[in-house]
Design an enzyme around this catalytic site. Sequence first.
Site, short mmCIF file in Angstrom:
data_model
loop_
_atom_site.label_atom_id
_atom_site.label_comp_id
_atom_site.label_asym_id
_atom_site.label_seq_id
_atom_site.Cartn_x
_atom_site.Cartn_y
_atom_site.Cartn_z
N HIS A 1 0.85 -1.19 0.00
CA HIS A 1 0.00 0.00 0.00
C HIS A 1 0.88 1.24 0.00
O HIS A 1 1.76 1.40 0.86
CB HIS A 1 -0.92 0.02 1.23
CG HIS A 1 -1.95 1.11 1.17
ND1 HIS A 1 -3.21 0.92 0.65
CD2 HIS A 1 -1.89 2.42 1.53
CE1 HIS A 1 -3.89 2.05 0.72
NE2 HIS A 1 -3.11 2.97 1.24
N SER A 2 0.66 2.13 -0.96
CA SER A 2 1.40 3.39 -1.09
C SER A 2 2.90 3.09 -1.21
O SER A 2 3.31 2.43 -2.16
CB SER A 2 1.07 4.31 0.08
OG SER A 2 1.48 5.64 -0.18
N MET A 3 3.72 3.53 -0.28
CA MET A 3 5.15 3.22 -0.34
C MET A 3 5.36 1.72 -0.49
O MET A 3 6.26 1.26 -1.21
CB MET A 3 5.86 3.72 0.92
CG MET A 3 7.34 3.35 0.99
SD MET A 3 8.13 3.76 2.56
CE MET A 3 7.44 2.48 3.63
#
Length: 299
Positions: free
Chosen positions: A128-130
């Site tokens: 998720h994200s990074m």
Amino acid sequence: MTPGPTPPAPALRERLARLPQGERAELLRRLRGRTPAAPDPGAWFARPSAGAAPELRLFCLPYAGGGGSVFRSWGADLPAGVEVCPVRLPGREARLSEPAHRSLPALVEALHRAIGPLLDVPFAFFGHSMGALIAFELARRLRQAGDPRPEHLFLAAFRAPHLPNPNIRIHHLPDEVIKTVLLKEGTPRQVVEDDAVMRSLLPTLRADLELCDTYDHVPGPPLSAPLSAFGGLQDVRVSGGDLDQWRRHTAARFRLIMLPGSHFFVHSARDAVLAEVSAELETTVTGKKERSHDRSTGE
């Protein structure tokens, strides 16, 4: 008597002193001609108690500032035979005393060294994200090394890696600016306004933001694994168009799933995320069982 390693010259000592702790230790090991010990998988991956080998491992990578505990409860809602392996990154939770990585290549290299013993069964990545960016680059590193490759990539809330970053770099800006960005992205106000929590969170968050801000995509062939890209309909930083561009990075099947919520829809739309992941993994596990049965019966 064999002479020991030559101490670093004064100028070199000054340069070493300015390096982040992790990079300084790594460079000193190289200067002394020592090979670093292989990382302990137990330090990097939170796994269930020892038992029967799973049919598939799902390695889960958190967003900037987050930890693997985000995924701790996922196992109960995924198909039987799937083992959830939250990734424990330095600088948070049980590894809070360690410096967080500020460079994506260095982090991916460390993860690549640690993950090998756990690639004895089929596996997939969720990031998720990074975490999506880390998962993507780790999959590319496995391919480069000729290692086993993931069965599926689930990548959420991060633009396709070849796209330029449309947002200003914030890792070096004052705390209040970072707090404002966190609020806009959906971080609960009670967290942002808790001074004690933010004092412990901000150093790691800054390192994570720097890791993402300084990422430099190197073009390469698409991955062979199917790829599912997830986005939040109210995410102010990552649009559906940004996520749709992930299709360029797989030679297999691609799906774009947009769910209600802001950047952190992994919490607010948890059940919907897990339903999508479960459906894909059920298909993967079932397909592998059928192929194994066909080989054993000669059909």
